[in-house]
Design a protein around this motif. Sequence first.
Motif, short mmCIF file in Angstrom:
data_model
loop_
_atom_site.label_atom_id
_atom_site.label_comp_id
_atom_site.label_asym_id
_atom_site.label_seq_id
_atom_site.Cartn_x
_atom_site.Cartn_y
_atom_site.Cartn_z
N GLY A 43 23.78 -0.17 1.86
CA GLY A 43 24.31 0.40 2.88
C GLY A 43 25.27 0.30 2.59
O GLY A 43 25.88 -0.57 1.87
N PRO A 44 26.54 0.37 3.64
CA PRO A 44 27.95 0.57 4.23
C PRO A 44 28.31 -1.00 3.49
O PRO A 44 28.30 -1.64 4.07
CB PRO A 44 28.59 1.32 4.42
CG PRO A 44 27.30 2.03 5.55
CD PRO A 44 26.06 1.89 4.66
N LYS A 45 29.51 -0.82 2.95
CA LYS A 45 29.85 -2.08 3.00
C LYS A 45 31.80 -1.98 3.55
O LYS A 45 32.42 -0.49 2.78
CB LYS A 45 30.30 -2.08 1.00
CG LYS A 45 28.43 -2.53 0.93
CD LYS A 45 27.99 -3.79 1.48
CE LYS A 45 26.70 -4.46 1.11
NZ LYS A 45 25.64 -3.90 0.85
N LYS A 46 32.31 -3.19 3.11
CA LYS A 46 33.82 -2.75 3.30
C LYS A 46 35.02 -2.55 1.71
O LYS A 46 33.89 -3.07 1.07
CB LYS A 46 34.70 -4.45 3.74
CG LYS A 46 33.60 -4.46 5.26
CD LYS A 46 35.12 -5.77 6.12
CE LYS A 46 34.47 -5.67 7.66
NZ LYS A 46 35.55 -7.15 8.33
N GLU A 47 35.44 -1.71 1.98
CA GLU A 47 36.99 -1.53 0.89
C GLU A 47 37.79 -2.02 0.30
O GLU A 47 38.12 -2.46 1.53
CB GLU A 47 36.85 -0.24 0.76
CG GLU A 47 35.09 0.89 0.47
CD GLU A 47 35.27 1.95 -0.45
OE1 GLU A 47 35.36 2.18 -1.34
OE2 GLU A 47 35.68 2.79 0.49
N SER B 39 18.31 0.86 -0.95
CA SER B 39 20.13 1.95 -1.05
C SER B 39 19.64 2.95 -0.25
O SER B 39 20.29 3.47 1.03
CB SER B 39 20.69 2.21 -2.63
OG SER B 39 21.35 2.63 -2.00
N LYS B 40 19.03 3.61 -0.44
CA LYS B 40 19.29 5.20 0.67
C LYS B 40 18.31 5.13 1.69
O LYS B 40 18.72 5.82 2.09
CB LYS B 40 17.41 6.02 -0.41
CG LYS B 40 17.99 7.43 0.08
CD LYS B 40 17.34 8.72 -0.79
CE LYS B 40 17.01 9.77 -0.40
NZ LYS B 40 16.30 11.30 -1.33
N ALA B 41 17.34 3.52 1.70
CA ALA B 41 17.00 4.12 3.02
C ALA B 41 17.83 3.41 4.25
O ALA B 41 18.41 3.78 4.96
CB ALA B 41 15.85 2.62 2.93
#
Length: 394
Positions: A305-309, A36-38
């Motif tokens: 990483g970012p995901k659609k919300e 996650s952090k990377a």
Amino acid sequence: MYTIKSFVIASLLVGATGFAQDNLVNSLKINASENSKAAFQFTDVVNVENTSIKNQGSSGTCWSYSANSFLESEMIRMGKKPVELSQIFSARNAYVEKGRNYVRMHGATTLGDGGAFHDVINMYKKYGAVPQSVYTGLNYGTDKNKFAEMGALTEAFLKAVVTNPNGELTPNWEKAYAAIIDSYLGQTPKSFDYNGKKYTPESFAKEVVGINADDYVEISSLQEYPYYSKFVLMVPDNWSYDQVYNVKMNELTDIIDNALKTGYTVAWAGDVSEKSFSWKNGVAFVPEKKPEDMTAEEKADLFNGPKKEAVVTEEMRQKAFDNYTTTDDHGMHIVGISKDQNGKEYYIVKNSWGATNDYKGYLYMSKEFAKYKATAILLHKKAVPAAIASKLKV
């Protein structure tokens, strides 16, 4: 009746015991992804100065830790040198008041060591404040809060009082109740020395902390009440039946944004038991697909990483509050805004579970999550946007 979720998890902020808080933190350990952090690249937009990360230990005192952290940031905003305020001084005084309320209500109200942000403001106004160094609440050899035994004893004691075995209450029950609390937390000081000067809790609040308790407002958003009016927030640990202002859902984030961009911070109370809240990874958002509908691979990748919300609606928010999937189980302190690599904004949130996650005690909460799962926010009334403040008459 409570669901299993709301019974076991629900009250870190509201009616929680230390055991319940430990269960909540442990349950959130499974909500994590490996990289996650990377996979996230956060860039700060606003980061309002705040004090160091604390650890509430095995106690349901997040409301006091987050609200006192908020007051410490208020001291910084006012140009004062911040003092770590005693979180347990606020909590101890609230427990005394809560016990009186419980007896007055013949036992038909909440107990436990949880509370709400307004409890800290109300206790500050009535009892003052002291530095954490003067009143730690660690009166029996522990290095962290551990309140389960105290909670069990105070609950048993108050239940005995309200059975009214003498047919008429004596005035001594309050002394005995306070003595139980003080045997665990320690007696509060009538006066103390700080930086070479003697203070009472009242004079310390006035001369050193220097905030005006009447300058702070609590705000929520529920469809069932008229907007821009006040209502009693019906959650278990609003034991004092304080009222909050009601705004439209999207105005919650408008208010938080305006506060942060003008140098104010915000205390946030809400639900963190969602599977899309990861304490380990320090990320919270509202995924397009419900976690229970995800494949094992999607769940493993949820925080990488970012995901659609999903786009949250007022109807979704009200339904979640009504069916107990939004409970007031935690309180935290919003101190800034950050963007991910795609430009989406998140709130920088200070927690009180120690520096044990990927971001050393902080987390990144999406705005959709913040407005969907909030039960209430606390802030200075001057931090409310002028147009909304006019409607609220604050």
